[in-house]
Design a protein around this motif. Structure first.
Motif, mmCIF file in Angstrom:
data_model
loop_
_atom_site.group_PDB
_atom_site.id
_atom_site.type_symbol
_atom_site.label_atom_id
_atom_site.label_comp_id
_atom_site.label_asym_id
_atom_site.label_seq_id
_atom_site.Cartn_x
_atom_site.Cartn_y
_atom_site.Cartn_z
ATOM 1 N N LEU A 144 0.832 -1.206 0.000
ATOM 2 C CA LEU A 144 0.000 0.000 0.000
ATOM 3 C C LEU A 144 0.862 1.249 0.000
ATOM 4 C CD1 LEU A 144 -2.632 -1.067 2.686
ATOM 5 C CD2 LEU A 144 -2.940 -1.057 0.221
ATOM 6 N N SER A 145 0.358 2.260 -0.636
ATOM 7 C CA SER A 145 1.036 3.550 -0.608
ATOM 8 C C SER A 145 0.756 4.256 0.720
ATOM 9 C CB SER A 145 0.561 4.419 -1.773
ATOM 10 O OG SER A 145 -0.830 4.672 -1.671
ATOM 11 N N ASP A 146 1.503 5.330 0.956
ATOM 12 C CA ASP A 146 1.333 6.065 2.220
ATOM 13 C C ASP A 146 -0.064 6.685 2.327
ATOM 14 O OD1 ASP A 146 3.912 5.380 2.797
ATOM 15 O OD2 ASP A 146 4.765 7.295 2.103
ATOM 16 N N GLU A 147 -0.599 7.120 1.204
ATOM 17 C CA GLU A 147 -1.936 7.711 1.227
ATOM 18 C C GLU A 147 -2.998 6.662 1.548
ATOM 19 O OE1 GLU A 147 -2.449 9.524 -2.528
ATOM 20 O OE2 GLU A 147 -0.984 11.152 -2.160
ATOM 21 N N GLU A 148 -2.861 5.468 0.952
ATOM 22 C CA GLU A 148 -3.828 4.408 1.231
ATOM 23 C C GLU A 148 -3.759 3.948 2.684
ATOM 24 O OE1 GLU A 148 -4.048 2.315 -3.197
ATOM 25 O OE2 GLU A 148 -2.610 1.599 -1.687
ATOM 26 N N VAL A 149 -2.539 3.850 3.207
ATOM 27 C CA VAL A 149 -2.388 3.460 4.621
ATOM 28 C C VAL A 149 -3.008 4.510 5.529
ATOM 29 C CG1 VAL A 149 -0.704 3.045 6.443
ATOM 30 C CG2 VAL A 149 -0.354 2.046 4.190
ATOM 31 N N ALA A 150 -2.765 5.794 5.230
ATOM 32 C CA ALA A 150 -3.323 6.869 6.061
ATOM 33 C C ALA A 150 -4.853 6.863 6.015
ATOM 34 C CB ALA A 150 -2.786 8.218 5.583
ATOM 35 N N GLU A 151 -5.417 6.549 4.850
ATOM 36 C CA GLU A 151 -6.874 6.500 4.741
ATOM 37 C C GLU A 151 -7.464 5.354 5.574
ATOM 38 O OE1 GLU A 151 -10.335 6.039 1.269
ATOM 39 O OE2 GLU A 151 -8.183 6.099 0.742
#
Length: 386
Positions: A161-168
């Protein structure tokens, strides 16, 4: 008034003595009973239906919900029959690990010295699993290629997962009011917990797991078993809060079959945690150590079902100065106090020398002079320039 109640006067008419019949007078209640009896008798005689009111059974129109209740019961019965037909016993599972009640709180290398119940009684039920119960686990009989297992898990997880997906995902599931939450208690990562994780993964990409109690002493062990047994990946870890992600290519239909434990098996009998005489000490020395620990102030006061993440680190720091440490477990319980001592013995490491009145006394053991000399050499040698 007399005209209004004329019917009452006629019904209470008395016979004359000239008729030769003795005179009598009927009360209003008796007349009422007689009239009801006659009306019921005539209605039965005249009606063609035997079950005519007032003794007729209640009609279905009075309770329309009975039809819906019967339909629901029939649907439930059919669903249960379908489940029984689809589940063919004994169940076969291709999972590569041995089935245990708790994966994180048991050590496979330590063998029990006895059992509280016969090993033949399997907690999965008689004839419901193709594996034999040994008293502590149900080992996998077939050899499994670990490389293929790793490849299949990587396919299910997909690309990282990308950082944005993890943060979401973290923002969606990390809060305490999250509906997709599981509590991990003193049992640790249990077998039936895996089925609960898959049930949450039906409608959610990640599961929030809140860890409390004795397992929080070693959170690395909890994280390892969660990832290893479920096939997911932990994308967030904050003290005792975890987020377990199911993977990009997760398929509900092709998930592994996990047979459920029908009851909790009795824990086997293991060797004693505290010996009468500690290894490396005499009886008098161990007695002196115990008295010193009981009279010393407690290093920490543990609460029941608390978070013990920093206990191992604080005990290690205390052993650098002191030889004996006392932990106050007055609100934890005697059983959990022994479990904490067994975990600290392997993690710190140290030697538990007394468990009394929910007070845990730990001895650091004898230090090797080679370790002290090596640590002094590391401190005195200057760093080489890079």
């Amino acid at each position: 008034m007399l005209k209004l109640f004329s019917w009452r006067r006629s019904s209470l008419h008395t016979l004359s003595p000239d008729s030769g019949i003795p005179s009598f007078r009927l009360s209003p209640l008796s007349l009422l009973y007689i009239s009801r009896f006659l009306s019921q008798f005539t209605s039965k005689c005249l009606s063609e239906d035997i079950y005519d009111p007032p003794f007729s059974p209640a009609s279905n129109t009075q309770n329309p919900n009975k039809k819906t209740q019967k339909k629901k019961k029939k649907n439930k019965d059919q669903a249960q029959l379908d489940c029984k037909k689809t589940q063919e016993f004994p169940l076969k599972s291709d999972l590569p690990f041995d089935f245990r009640y708790s994966y994180s709180e048991t050590n496979p290398s330590v063998e029990p010295i006895g059992f509280r119940e016969p090993p033949k009684f399997s907690p999965f039920g008689p004839g419901r699993l193709d594996r034999k119960w040994t008293g502590t686990c149900a080992p996998a009989e077939q050899l499994v290629d670990l490389e293929k297992v790793v490849e299949e898990r990587n396919k299910v997880l997909g690309e990282p997962l990308s950082d944005e997906e993890v943060a979401e995902l973290v923002e969606r599931y990390r809060h305490s009011d999250c509906s997709r939450q599981m509590n991990l208690g003193k049992g640790g990562v249990t077998h039936n917990m895996l089925e609960d994780i898959y049930n949450h993964w039906k409608r959610a990409e990640a599961v929030r797991i809140k860890c409390l109690g004795v397992p929080t002493l070693d959170m690395d062990n909890v994280c390892f078993h969660l990832e290893d047994k479920s096939g997911g990946k932990i994308i967030y870890r904050q003290i005792n809060i975890l987020l377990l992600y199911r993977g990009r290519n997760y398929d509900l239909k092709n998930r592994p079959a996990i047979p459920l434990m029908l009851w909790r098996p009795y824990a086997p009998i293991y060797p004693k945690l505290v010996k009468n005489v500690a290894d490396g000490l005499t009886f008098e020395e161990t007695k002196e150590m115990r008295n010193r620990g009981l009279n010393s102030p407690p290093l920490m006061k543990l609460s029941r079902n608390g978070v013990y993440v920093y206990v191992v680190h604080k005990v290690r720091e205390a052993f650098e100065i002191e030889e004996v440490v006392r932990l106050d477990c007055s609100h934890v319980g005697a059983n959990d106090c022994k479990k904490i001592g067994a975990k600290l013995r392997d993690l710190v490491p140290c030697v538990p020398i007394l468990v009394k009145d929910e007070q845990l006394i730990l001895w650091r053991g004898k230090k090797d002079p080679t370790q002290n000399s090596s640590s002094l050499m590391e401190l005195t040698t200057p760093l080489m320039p890079s």
